[in-house]
Structures are given as C-alpha cells and as structure tokens.
Motif scaffolding. Structure first.
Motif, PDB file in Angstrom:
ATOM      1  N   ASP A 207       0.820  -1.215   0.000  1.00 31.64           N
ATOM      2  CA  ASP A 207       0.000   0.000   0.000  1.00 31.64           C
ATOM      3  C   ASP A 207       0.848   1.257   0.000  1.00 31.64           C
ATOM      4  O   ASP A 207       0.492   2.264  -0.620  1.00 31.64           O
ATOM      5  N   GLY A 208       1.980   1.226   0.721  1.00 30.66           N
ATOM      6  CA  GLY A 208       2.865   2.379   0.719  1.00 30.66           C
ATOM      7  C   GLY A 208       3.387   2.678  -0.671  1.00 30.66           C
ATOM      8  O   GLY A 208       3.427   3.849  -1.101  1.00 30.66           O
ATOM      9  N   PHE A 209       3.778   1.633  -1.388  1.00 31.69           N
ATOM     10  CA  PHE A 209       4.266   1.812  -2.755  1.00 31.69           C
ATOM     11  C   PHE A 209       3.140   2.281  -3.681  1.00 31.69           C
ATOM     12  O   PHE A 209       3.335   3.182  -4.508  1.00 31.69           O
ATOM     13  N   PHE A 210       1.962   1.691  -3.509  1.00 30.94           N
ATOM     14  CA  PHE A 210       0.822   2.095  -4.337  1.00 30.94           C
ATOM     15  C   PHE A 210       0.463   3.554  -4.085  1.00 30.94           C
ATOM     16  O   PHE A 210       0.165   4.300  -5.026  1.00 30.94           O
ATOM     17  N   ASN A 211       0.480   3.979  -2.833  1.00 31.71           N
ATOM     18  CA  ASN A 211       0.122   5.366  -2.504  1.00 31.71           C
ATOM     19  C   ASN A 211       1.088   6.363  -3.137  1.00 31.71           C
ATOM     20  O   ASN A 211       0.679   7.437  -3.587  1.00 31.71           O
ATOM     21  N   VAL A 212       2.379   6.008  -3.174  1.00 34.06           N
ATOM     22  CA  VAL A 212       3.352   6.887  -3.817  1.00 34.06           C
ATOM     23  C   VAL A 212       3.056   7.000  -5.309  1.00 34.06           C
ATOM     24  O   VAL A 212       3.046   8.101  -5.882  1.00 34.06           O
ATOM     25  N   MET A 213       2.825   5.855  -5.955  1.00 35.56           N
ATOM     26  CA  MET A 213       2.513   5.877  -7.397  1.00 35.56           C
ATOM     27  C   MET A 213       1.211   6.635  -7.662  1.00 35.56           C
ATOM     28  O   MET A 213       1.120   7.408  -8.636  1.00 35.56           O
ATOM     29  N   PHE A 214       0.214   6.435  -6.809  1.00 37.30           N
ATOM     30  CA  PHE A 214      -1.071   7.101  -7.010  1.00 37.30           C
ATOM     31  C   PHE A 214      -0.937   8.607  -6.811  1.00 37.30           C
ATOM     32  O   PHE A 214      -1.553   9.399  -7.542  1.00 37.30           O
ATOM     33  N   THR A 215      -0.126   9.021  -5.843  1.00 35.81           N
ATOM     34  CA  THR A 215       0.115  10.450  -5.603  1.00 35.81           C
ATOM     35  C   THR A 215       0.762  11.088  -6.832  1.00 35.81           C
ATOM     36  O   THR A 215       0.359  12.174  -7.279  1.00 35.81           O
ATOM     37  N   ILE A 216       1.769  10.420  -7.379  1.00 30.17           N
ATOM     38  CA  ILE A 216       2.444  10.936  -8.579  1.00 30.17           C
ATOM     39  C   ILE A 216       1.471  10.985  -9.753  1.00 30.17           C
ATOM     40  O   ILE A 216       1.459  11.956 -10.533  1.00 30.17           O
ATOM     41  N   ALA A 217       0.644   9.960  -9.891  1.00 29.27           N
ATOM     42  CA  ALA A 217      -0.323   9.921 -10.994  1.00 29.27           C
ATOM     43  C   ALA A 217      -1.330  11.065 -10.881  1.00 29.27           C
ATOM     44  O   ALA A 217      -1.682  11.690 -11.891  1.00 29.27           O
ATOM     45  N   ILE A 218      -1.805  11.340  -9.674  1.00 34.76           N
ATOM     46  CA  ILE A 218      -2.747  12.444  -9.464  1.00 34.76           C
ATOM     47  C   ILE A 218      -2.097  13.772  -9.832  1.00 34.76           C
ATOM     48  O   ILE A 218      -2.698  14.632 -10.500  1.00 34.76           O
ATOM     49  N   ALA A 219      -0.829  13.968  -9.417  1.00 36.69           N
ATOM     50  CA  ALA A 219      -0.130  15.212  -9.724  1.00 36.69           C
ATOM     51  C   ALA A 219       0.035  15.386 -11.234  1.00 36.69           C
ATOM     52  O   ALA A 219      -0.217  16.475 -11.776  1.00 36.69           O
ATOM     53  N   LEU A 220       0.448  14.331 -11.930  1.00 39.03           N
ATOM     54  CA  LEU A 220       0.609  14.420 -13.383  1.00 39.03           C
ATOM     55  C   LEU A 220      -0.730  14.684 -14.065  1.00 39.03           C
ATOM     56  O   LEU A 220      -0.811  15.460 -15.032  1.00 39.03           O
ATOM     57  N   PHE A 221      -1.783  14.044 -13.575  1.00 40.35           N
ATOM     58  CA  PHE A 221      -3.113  14.260 -14.153  1.00 40.35           C
ATOM     59  C   PHE A 221      -3.537  15.720 -14.008  1.00 40.35           C
ATOM     60  O   PHE A 221      -4.010  16.350 -14.974  1.00 40.35           O
ATOM     61  N   LEU A 222      -3.360  16.277 -12.811  1.00 39.07           N
ATOM     62  CA  LEU A 222      -3.763  17.662 -12.578  1.00 39.07           C
ATOM     63  C   LEU A 222      -2.936  18.632 -13.413  1.00 39.07           C
ATOM     64  O   LEU A 222      -3.475  19.609 -13.966  1.00 39.07           O
ATOM     65  N   VAL A 223      -1.631  18.379 -13.541  1.00 40.65           N
ATOM     66  CA  VAL A 223      -0.769  19.269 -14.323  1.00 40.65           C
ATOM     67  C   VAL A 223      -1.146  19.216 -15.795  1.00 40.65           C
ATOM     68  O   VAL A 223      -1.329  20.257 -16.452  1.00 40.65           O
ATOM     69  N   VAL A 224      -1.272  18.008 -16.344  1.00 38.62           N
ATOM     70  CA  VAL A 224      -1.562  17.871 -17.778  1.00 38.62           C
ATOM     71  C   VAL A 224      -2.955  18.381 -18.108  1.00 38.62           C
ATOM     72  O   VAL A 224      -3.132  19.204 -19.023  1.00 38.62           O
ATOM     73  N   GLU A 225      -3.955  17.881 -17.368  1.00 35.95           N
ATOM     74  CA  GLU A 225      -5.325  18.292 -17.682  1.00 35.95           C
ATOM     75  C   GLU A 225      -5.550  19.760 -17.334  1.00 35.95           C
ATOM     76  O   GLU A 225      -6.276  20.465 -18.052  1.00 35.95           O
ATOM     77  N   GLY A 226      -4.934  20.239 -16.266  1.00 36.57           N
ATOM     78  CA  GLY A 226      -5.063  21.653 -15.921  1.00 36.57           C
ATOM     79  C   GLY A 226      -4.455  22.550 -16.981  1.00 36.57           C
ATOM     80  O   GLY A 226      -5.026  23.607 -17.323  1.00 36.57           O
ATOM     81  N   THR A 227      -3.305  22.140 -17.527  1.00 37.10           N
ATOM     82  CA  THR A 227      -2.674  22.922 -18.596  1.00 37.10           C
ATOM     83  C   THR A 227      -3.547  22.938 -19.841  1.00 37.10           C
ATOM     84  O   THR A 227      -3.695  23.980 -20.501  1.00 37.10           O
ATOM     85  N   ILE A 228      -4.142  21.812 -20.188  1.00 32.44           N
ATOM     86  CA  ILE A 228      -5.022  21.749 -21.363  1.00 32.44           C
ATOM     87  C   ILE A 228      -6.205  22.698 -21.202  1.00 32.44           C
ATOM     88  O   ILE A 228      -6.547  23.468 -22.121  1.00 32.44           O
ATOM     89  N   VAL A 229      -6.845  22.648 -20.032  1.00 27.38           N
ATOM     90  CA  VAL A 229      -8.005  23.518 -19.795  1.00 27.38           C
ATOM     91  C   VAL A 229      -7.592  24.984 -19.825  1.00 27.38           C
ATOM     92  O   VAL A 229      -8.280  25.841 -20.415  1.00 27.38           O
ATOM     93  N   LEU A 230      -6.448  25.295 -19.197  1.00 26.77           N
ATOM     94  CA  LEU A 230      -5.970  26.683 -19.181  1.00 26.77           C
ATOM     95  C   LEU A 230      -5.693  27.191 -20.597  1.00 26.77           C
ATOM     96  O   LEU A 230      -6.101  28.315 -20.949  1.00 26.77           O
ATOM     97  N   PHE A 231      -5.051  26.370 -21.402  1.00 30.74           N
ATOM     98  CA  PHE A 231      -4.736  26.776 -22.775  1.00 30.74           C
ATOM     99  C   PHE A 231      -5.989  26.885 -23.632  1.00 30.74           C
ATOM    100  O   PHE A 231      -6.062  27.742 -24.528  1.00 30.74           O
ATOM    101  N   LEU A 232      -6.971  26.023 -23.382  1.00 33.56           N
ATOM    102  CA  LEU A 232      -8.225  26.123 -24.131  1.00 33.56           C
ATOM    103  C   LEU A 232      -8.902  27.476 -23.881  1.00 33.56           C
ATOM    104  O   LEU A 232      -9.531  28.044 -24.781  1.00 33.56           O
ATOM    105  N   ILE A 233      -8.780  27.954 -22.653  1.00 24.05           N
ATOM    106  CA  ILE A 233      -9.408  29.230 -22.313  1.00 24.05           C
ATOM    107  C   ILE A 233      -8.556  30.411 -22.781  1.00 24.05           C
ATOM    108  O   ILE A 233      -9.046  31.344 -23.431  1.00 24.05           O
TER     109      ILE A 233
END
Length: 329
Positions: A43-69
């Motif tokens: 679970d500790g390893f999974f939580n680290v991977m999930f945390t990184i995945a959430i951060a990458l998702f927010l950065v990528v999708e947030g950048t797309i939305v920002l650029f669309l606007i």
C-alpha cells in the motif's frame, strides 16, 4: 494594476497541485482492508505511485483547460496562430522528470519486493523425511549419522514470495500445500493430514504456502493480503506471509484458467490461535472416525464442492463423505 508574474502563478499552482495530490494519494479508499504484514508495504508503494499519478493528471489536464481558455479563438479573429518552434530546454525537462520518477519507483519497488521476501525462495532444502511425507509414504526409521549421504537435503527450486530478511533463517510456523485444479483450490496440512477446500490459518503465524497446479496455470490471490502468486504445473512456487487481522477473506484465481475460471473462488479464514487449535482438533477427531481425510468446504459455496467431487478418489475419500462433511460445516 501590477500584473502578477507567471513564475509566482506557477509556484502557487505547484503548491496547490502537490497538496491535493498528497491528500488524495494518502486518503483514498481504493484498497480493501489490510490483513497481512506485507499489505502496508504494498500500500505504501501504491500510494506513492497514485500520488504521482494524481499530480501528473492535474498538471496535464489543468494545462489543457488553461490553454483552451487563454488561447481560444476570439470572435472576428481570422489570423493565423503564432508560429511556435521547438524548445530544447522544455524537451529535456519533460524527458528528465519522468526518467527520474521511473528510476526512483524502480528502486523503491525492488526494496519492497525484498522486504516482502521476493528474493528469498531461490531453492529450499527438503529432507528425505519431508519428501516421503509429501508423497504419502511413512518413514519408520530414525536417521543416523552413517546415513548422511542418503538423507542429504535435496534442493527444490522455488519461485515466489519467501521469508522476509528478518525471518530468512527461520522455518515457517505453518506449512500448507496448495493445489490448483479446474476449478477449485485444495489445501493440505502435512502436519495433521487434513485436506480442506478453505485455507485456515492462525493470526500472527508465519505461514508458508507451497503452491502447485494439476492442470493449467492458476494464480492464488488474496486481495486483503496484497499477495498474488501463480501456481504452475510441474514448477513449485511459494507464498509466505503473516496474517495480522482475524476474519474471512476471499481467495480468487487471477489467471484465466478455463470456462469456469470466474467460479474458482474460496476463502482464507484467519483464526485466533485458540480458534485455530479448536478447528484443527475437530477435524482431526473427525478424521479418526474412519474418514481417511477430512474435506472442509464452505457450504455457501456450492461451486467448490461441485469441483472437488471429481477429485474425491484421488484424495482418498468417498463422494458420500464429501457430501456429509459439506453439510456438517
């Protein structure tokens, strides 16, 4: 009004993304209840991977939305877009960051695998007495020093999850032989001769499962233990763990093994030490009452008894005995 620098906005966005990612990564409910000593490591390893995945998702999708606007086409603007050339520093940045992340996760995963005992089961010595017992024969003689050549341990190559580094030189508290067949699991207890359609173990005991398959590849998976190991025809595999929480947990075959693969399910029942001793005593008493081997299955799981029935002759019991034991449990 003074304009806020882009670097400051980037810093604020980075702090917000980091905070959100860490909170979600550490407070999600995606995993079932932990019930083994190995579960927190996974679970500790999974939580680290999930945390990184959430951060990458927010950065990528947030950048797309920002650029669309920000760079949307304005009404009446029919001009061409700005010509953008390649940016070498940016290319290096977004290549280097994933590379570092992957390398760090790889090192972390190897450490977790080692602490779980993944590097331990390269081969196990089996004495002549143990081999004889497993083959169903009796060894009615003590071994002397003069017979050392004939009783030298033989090495059985094994793969899987073995003893943790802390228990590397210690034998397991309980050894259970597990056989996968289409479409059921058989659990044999060499120390008592009990054969069961369920896995019964005491909480806190260091348990070693010797896995094998009779027909095709199966995979023994206990989600609450965060452990999964293939059972291979002709190749011994091992799974060693310590259960930490009494209860009943599902056992699932995680390898497509045929048409009824979805029904190849049973359960592992983690007892208190007193409950486990009581269960073992009850089944040993039943065995002494002219039952060659006791088969304890879950009466609510009719598929288990259905698939065990064709193997009653191999296990040394009659179909009537199997039916009576199912009803009694």
């Amino acid at each position: 009004m003074q304009q806020v620098p882009v670097s400051l906005w980037t810093l604020v966005a980075g702090i917000v993304v980091t905070a959100i990612s860490i909170w979600i990564g550490q407070n999600h409910t995606l995993m079932p209840v932990q019930a083994s000593l190995q579960a927190p490591l996974v679970d500790g390893f999974f939580n680290v991977m999930f945390t990184i995945a959430i951060a990458l998702f927010l950065v990528v999708e947030g950048t797309i939305v920002l650029f669309l606007i920000q760079f949307r086409r304005r009404r009446g603007d029919d001009t061409d877009g700005v010509r953008v050339e390649g940016n070498v520093p940016l290319e290096i940045f977004w290549t280097a960051i994933p590379t570092v992340i992957v390398l760090c996760l790889g090192i972390y995963s190897v450490d977790v695998f080692n602490r779980m005992g993944g590097f331990e089961p390269a081969g196990h010595p089996h004495s002549a007495a143990h081999v004889a017992h497993k083959s169903g024969t009796a060894l009615a003689a003590t071994l002397s020093d003069t017979s050392e050549a004939t009783t030298a341990p033989t090495i059985a190559p094994t793969i899987g999850i073995g003893a943790s580094p802390k228990n590397l030189d210690k034998p397991a508290d309980l050894v259970v032989d597990v056989k996968g067949i289409q479409y059921a699991w058989l659990f044999n207890y060499p120390d008592s001769g009990i054969t069961s359609g369920e896995l019964h173990i005491p909480v806190g005991a260091d348990v070693q499962l010797n896995l094998s398959a009779q027909d095709v590849i199966h995979s023994f998976w206990v989600p609450n233990f965060r452990l999964k190991q293939d059972a291979l025809p002709g190749i011994p595999t091992e799974l060693r763990f310590v259960a930490t929480k009494p209860g009943t947990y599902p056992v699932v075959c995680a390898e497509l093994c045929g048409g009824y693969h979805g029904s190849m399910r049973t359960q592992v029942i983690v007892h208190t030490p007193e409950e486990y001793d009581s269960w073992r005593t009850e089944n040993q008493i039943a065995q002494q009452q002219n039952i060659n081997q006791v088969v304890a299955v879950n009466p609510d799981d009719l598929s288990t008894s259905e698939f065990l029935a064709p193997h009653t002759h191999e296990m040394g019991i009659s179909a009537a005995t199997l039916e009576s034991v199912v009803m009694s449990h």
